[in-house]
Scaffold this motif. Structure first.
Motif, PDB file in Angstrom:
ATOM      1  N   ALA A 137      -4.450 -16.010  -5.409  1.00  0.00           N
ATOM      2  CA  ALA A 137      -3.049 -15.726  -5.722  1.00  0.00           C
ATOM      3  C   ALA A 137      -2.269 -15.392  -4.454  1.00  0.00           C
ATOM      4  N   ASP A 138      -2.914 -14.731  -3.489  1.00  0.00           N
ATOM      5  CA  ASP A 138      -2.253 -14.377  -2.227  1.00  0.00           C
ATOM      6  C   ASP A 138      -1.670 -15.609  -1.548  1.00  0.00           C
ATOM      7  N   ASP A 139      -2.462 -16.692  -1.521  1.00  0.00           N
ATOM      8  CA  ASP A 139      -2.024 -17.912  -0.839  1.00  0.00           C
ATOM      9  C   ASP A 139      -0.858 -18.565  -1.569  1.00  0.00           C
TER      10      ASP A 139
ATOM     11  N   LYS B 175      -2.214  -4.743   0.597  1.00  0.00           N
ATOM     12  CA  LYS B 175      -1.460  -4.541   1.839  1.00  0.00           C
ATOM     13  C   LYS B 175      -1.323  -5.815   2.665  1.00  0.00           C
ATOM     14  N   ASP B 176      -2.161  -6.814   2.409  1.00  0.00           N
ATOM     15  CA  ASP B 176      -2.079  -8.050   3.184  1.00  0.00           C
ATOM     16  C   ASP B 176      -0.683  -8.662   3.147  1.00  0.00           C
TER      17      ASP B 176
ATOM     18  N   ARG C 130       4.822  -2.031  -3.801  1.00  0.00           N
ATOM     19  CA  ARG C 130       3.466  -1.561  -4.073  1.00  0.00           C
ATOM     20  C   ARG C 130       3.513  -0.566  -5.224  1.00  0.00           C
ATOM     21  N   PRO C 131       3.098  -0.973  -6.439  1.00  0.00           N
ATOM     22  CA  PRO C 131       3.189  -0.095  -7.613  1.00  0.00           C
ATOM     23  C   PRO C 131       2.450   1.224  -7.436  1.00  0.00           C
ATOM     24  N   ILE C 132       1.350   1.208  -6.692  1.00  0.00           N
ATOM     25  CA  ILE C 132       0.562   2.412  -6.519  1.00  0.00           C
ATOM     26  C   ILE C 132       1.357   3.507  -5.803  1.00  0.00           C
ATOM     27  N   GLU C 133       2.339   3.096  -4.995  1.00  0.00           N
ATOM     28  CA  GLU C 133       3.177   4.043  -4.265  1.00  0.00           C
ATOM     29  C   GLU C 133       4.597   4.119  -4.813  1.00  0.00           C
ATOM     30  N   LYS C 134       4.977   3.097  -5.587  1.00  0.00           N
ATOM     31  CA  LYS C 134       6.358   2.945  -6.042  1.00  0.00           C
ATOM     32  C   LYS C 134       7.312   2.836  -4.861  1.00  0.00           C
TER      33      LYS C 134
END
Length: 348
Positions: free
Chosen positions: A146-148, A172-173, A186-190
């Motif tokens: 999915a990243d690509d 983080k990539d 980044r949902p983990i940090e909002k």
């Protein structure tokens, strides 16, 4: 509202209607499995039949919240394809090794690893059925991560359509892609990562983040960095990362000229081949896609979206007994996905 996001939405009227928008003006791109697994692990919801539905219902609820927050002109949900890690494993056999070691993430709901695994698979399959009845684009390509896919789409929309992309992922990539037209949420940090946010969090320019990753390594992907190198030492040895755009060749040139000053410089020179290989693996500016893959993705940008099929969506919703997972579901569908229906047709 986050000031970076407010700047991104500066062409939105007070009533939330985008002025003279086209599908590629502001694109929401979601790393599908990343968001699903986050919801699966965090939400313990079960339906009246005792079936866990946290991943399914949580994903849909998160999707609606993201659309309300970013007000996109189009939405992509991208999943890893079958054998998605193949190309990178060919370069680095240990890439993502150990990730398939199964463990229960939710002991309160599941009695065994197999039960949890089956629930994940069932919910992902069902989720894709739901998504196909919404005016969004769902993409999965065999042997492609999915990243690509997301990286290629975001760069094409930026460079060829001058459109803006908001990438939703905890990976983080993606930060290496950040520029004026590409933001990472980044949902983990909002947190919405602009170039300024990347500098605030990591102390360097976003365009140098790929070098940060290569030199520091990525334990989650089993990609080794330079032994003995941490963030503080990295910037002490390479202060240029904070102020200048550097290439990997620049890193080797600097290290070669300062071999005797620090053992880290020597290690960088000695492991040049490995670091160059790791750069290829991590470099999302050049995603691992063949020509046919790129053609298909470019065509997907131009293609229209499915019609909003509220009836079929609600049929699934009632069949799965999701109940209060989404309040006022009929209104939720029209309010969040109705505007996206206006963008049906070829992108200009």
């Amino acid at each position: 509202m986050n000031k970076d996001l407010k700047s991104l939405l500066d062409d939105v009227q007070e009533d939330g209607i985008v002025l003279d928008s086209t599908p590629n003006d502001r694109v929401l791109m979601i790393d599908g499995l990343n968001l699903f697994f986050r919801n699966f692990a965090m939400i313990n919801a079960v339906n009246p039949q005792g079936i866990h539905v946290g991943g399914l219902g949580g994903f849909l609820r998160s999707l609606g919240a993201l659309i309300r927050q970013t007000q996109p002109t189009s939405v992509y949900v991208v999943f890893d394809g079958v054998g998605s890690s193949t190309n990178r494993k060919n370069l680095l056999p240990e890439y993502k090794s150990g990730r398939n070691l199964q463990r229960i993430t939710n002991w309160e709901v599941f009695e065994s690893v197999d039960d949890e695994h089956d629930a994940k698979v069932d919910q992902i399959v069902r989720l894709i059925q739901y998504l196909k009845h919404l005016p969004i684009k769902v993409i999965s390509m065999a042997k492609v991560e999915a990243d690509d896919v997301i990286s290629h789409l975001a760069q094409v929309i930026d460079q060829e359509y001058n459109g803006r992309s908001i990438i939703v992922s905890s990976d983080k990539d993606f930060l290496q892609l950040v520029n004026d037209n590409i933001i990472v949420y980044r949902p983990i940090e909002k947190n919405f990562y602009t170039d300024a946010m990347v500098f605030k969090k990591f102390g360097l320019k976003a365009e140098n983040f790929i070098l940060y990753k290569v030199l520091m390594g990525d334990a989650s992907d089993k990609v080794a960095g330079v032994k003995g190198l941490g963030p503080k030492k990295l910037f002490k040895l390479f202060p240029e990362l904070q102020t200048q755009h550097l290439t990997l060749d620049d890193i080797f040139d600097i290290a070669g000229k300062k071999l005797k000053e620090n053992v880290i410089y020597s290690r960088i020179v000695m492991t040049e081949d490995d670091l160059r290989k790791n750069f290829i693996i991590m470099d999302l500016a050049k995603p691992m896609l063949d020509v046919d893959d790129k053609i298909l993705l470019d065509e997907s940008i131009k293609a229209g979206v499915p019609n909003l099929d509220s009836k079929s969506f609600m049929s699934y919703y009632n069949e799965d007994s999701l109940g209060g997972m989404i309040r006022n579901t009929d209104f939720w569908l029209v309010d969040n996905f109705g505007p996206l229906q206006q963008n049906v047709g070829e992108s200009k």
